[in-house]
Motif scaffolding. Sequence first.
Motif, mmCIF file in Angstrom:
data_model
loop_
_atom_site.group_PDB
_atom_site.id
_atom_site.type_symbol
_atom_site.label_atom_id
_atom_site.label_comp_id
_atom_site.label_asym_id
_atom_site.label_seq_id
_atom_site.Cartn_x
_atom_site.Cartn_y
_atom_site.Cartn_z
ATOM 1 N N ILE A 106 0.835 -1.207 0.000
ATOM 2 C CA ILE A 106 0.000 0.000 0.000
ATOM 3 C C ILE A 106 0.870 1.257 0.000
ATOM 4 N N GLN A 107 1.972 1.232 0.738
ATOM 5 C CA GLN A 107 2.846 2.402 0.834
ATOM 6 C C GLN A 107 3.428 2.802 -0.524
ATOM 7 N N ILE A 108 3.573 1.828 -1.406
ATOM 8 C CA ILE A 108 4.138 2.091 -2.733
ATOM 9 C C ILE A 108 3.033 2.325 -3.759
ATOM 10 N N VAL A 109 2.126 1.372 -3.862
ATOM 11 C CA VAL A 109 1.072 1.404 -4.894
ATOM 12 C C VAL A 109 0.135 2.593 -4.690
ATOM 13 N N CYS A 110 -0.149 2.918 -3.436
ATOM 14 C CA CYS A 110 -1.131 3.965 -3.129
ATOM 15 C C CYS A 110 -0.468 5.184 -2.481
ATOM 16 N N LYS A 111 0.781 5.450 -2.838
ATOM 17 C CA LYS A 111 1.541 6.511 -2.154
ATOM 18 C C LYS A 111 0.898 7.887 -2.238
ATOM 19 N N SER A 112 0.133 8.174 -3.285
ATOM 20 C CA SER A 112 -0.479 9.498 -3.411
ATOM 21 C C SER A 112 -1.924 9.537 -2.907
ATOM 22 N N CYS A 113 -2.409 8.446 -2.317
ATOM 23 C CA CYS A 113 -3.795 8.401 -1.842
ATOM 24 C C CYS A 113 -3.927 9.111 -0.497
ATOM 25 N N SER A 114 -4.919 9.978 -0.391
ATOM 26 C CA SER A 114 -5.133 10.736 0.846
ATOM 27 C C SER A 114 -5.621 9.852 1.994
ATOM 28 N N TRP A 115 -6.151 8.678 1.699
ATOM 29 C CA TRP A 115 -6.663 7.774 2.745
ATOM 30 C C TRP A 115 -5.559 6.883 3.321
ATOM 31 N N ARG A 116 -4.410 6.815 2.662
ATOM 32 C CA ARG A 116 -3.326 5.906 3.056
ATOM 33 C C ARG A 116 -2.871 6.130 4.491
ATOM 34 N N SER A 117 -2.871 7.369 4.938
ATOM 35 C CA SER A 117 -2.341 7.701 6.266
ATOM 36 C C SER A 117 -3.146 7.063 7.410
ATOM 37 N N TYR A 118 -4.355 6.612 7.141
ATOM 38 C CA TYR A 118 -5.167 5.984 8.190
ATOM 39 C C TYR A 118 -4.685 4.574 8.547
ATOM 40 N N GLY A 119 -3.952 3.934 7.641
ATOM 41 C CA GLY A 119 -3.430 2.597 7.903
ATOM 42 C C GLY A 119 -4.440 1.466 7.769
ATOM 43 N N VAL A 120 -5.653 1.782 7.391
ATOM 44 C CA VAL A 120 -6.701 0.762 7.343
ATOM 45 C C VAL A 120 -6.575 -0.176 6.136
ATOM 46 N N CYS A 121 -5.942 0.276 5.092
ATOM 47 C CA CYS A 121 -5.813 -0.581 3.906
ATOM 48 C C CYS A 121 -4.836 -1.722 4.176
ATOM 49 N N GLU A 122 -3.744 -1.422 4.889
ATOM 50 C CA GLU A 122 -2.814 -2.476 5.278
ATOM 51 C C GLU A 122 -3.521 -3.507 6.156
ATOM 52 N N GLU A 123 -4.336 -3.026 7.087
ATOM 53 C CA GLU A 123 -5.111 -3.937 7.947
ATOM 54 C C GLU A 123 -6.036 -4.802 7.103
ATOM 55 N N GLY A 124 -6.694 -4.190 6.137
ATOM 56 C CA GLY A 124 -7.616 -4.925 5.270
ATOM 57 C C GLY A 124 -6.918 -6.004 4.471
ATOM 58 N N ILE A 125 -5.740 -5.691 3.943
ATOM 59 C CA ILE A 125 -4.971 -6.694 3.201
ATOM 60 C C ILE A 125 -4.586 -7.837 4.129
ATOM 61 N N GLN A 126 -4.111 -7.501 5.331
ATOM 62 C CA GLN A 126 -3.721 -8.541 6.281
ATOM 63 C C GLN A 126 -4.900 -9.460 6.613
ATOM 64 N N GLU A 127 -6.075 -8.886 6.760
ATOM 65 C CA GLU A 127 -7.258 -9.691 7.074
ATOM 66 C C GLU A 127 -7.641 -10.604 5.908
ATOM 67 N N ILE A 128 -7.460 -10.140 4.686
ATOM 68 C CA ILE A 128 -7.712 -10.989 3.515
ATOM 69 C C ILE A 128 -6.688 -12.124 3.499
ATOM 70 N N ILE A 129 -5.417 -11.802 3.744
ATOM 71 C CA ILE A 129 -4.372 -12.824 3.779
ATOM 72 C C ILE A 129 -4.709 -13.897 4.824
ATOM 73 N N GLU A 130 -5.252 -13.471 5.944
ATOM 74 C CA GLU A 130 -5.613 -14.398 7.027
ATOM 75 C C GLU A 130 -6.929 -15.124 6.768
ATOM 76 N N GLY A 131 -7.570 -14.821 5.635
ATOM 77 C CA GLY A 131 -8.803 -15.506 5.267
ATOM 78 C C GLY A 131 -10.047 -14.978 5.964
ATOM 79 N N LYS A 132 -9.968 -13.780 6.524
ATOM 80 C CA LYS A 132 -11.097 -13.221 7.268
ATOM 81 C C LYS A 132 -12.131 -12.529 6.384
ATOM 82 N N GLY A 133 -11.767 -12.213 5.159
ATOM 83 C CA GLY A 133 -12.682 -11.484 4.283
ATOM 84 C C GLY A 133 -12.752 -10.006 4.648
#
Length: 138
Positions: A106-133
Amino acid sequence: MYKLRGHHLFCLLGYRGMGYSQEYVENMTRLHQTLRDNPKMRIQLVKGPDQLCEKYPNSGVYHCQDINIYERDAVILEKLGLKIGQILNWEDIESSIRKSVIPSDIQIVCKSCSWRSYGVCEEGIQEIIEGKGLREVK
């Protein structure tokens, strides 16, 4: 079937009920909940504005047509091994994310996104990786 552009695949992972306007939030929440409840929902990948962009507030510059957004779409689709025009189930998109993405992307692909600073996208990816949906939006 929903039509989504590339970067919105990642936005859905980090979505926590915040958005650009009340109408946008209601639309995003409806889509997010639909995918959460029905991972077999079909998605068509599109180039340019999609069903989430339809509710982006008309407040001057149309963010959804910005060249940087198109570039982000392309980078994310490439990272996931997906192509514009493809139709697949949301669960297949989640599978592609599990195989191809790590939270720090996320830090690279979405570097110019204003929502990136919230950190929620990294959490979302981690939850998908863990199979949580997708996380429940309250």
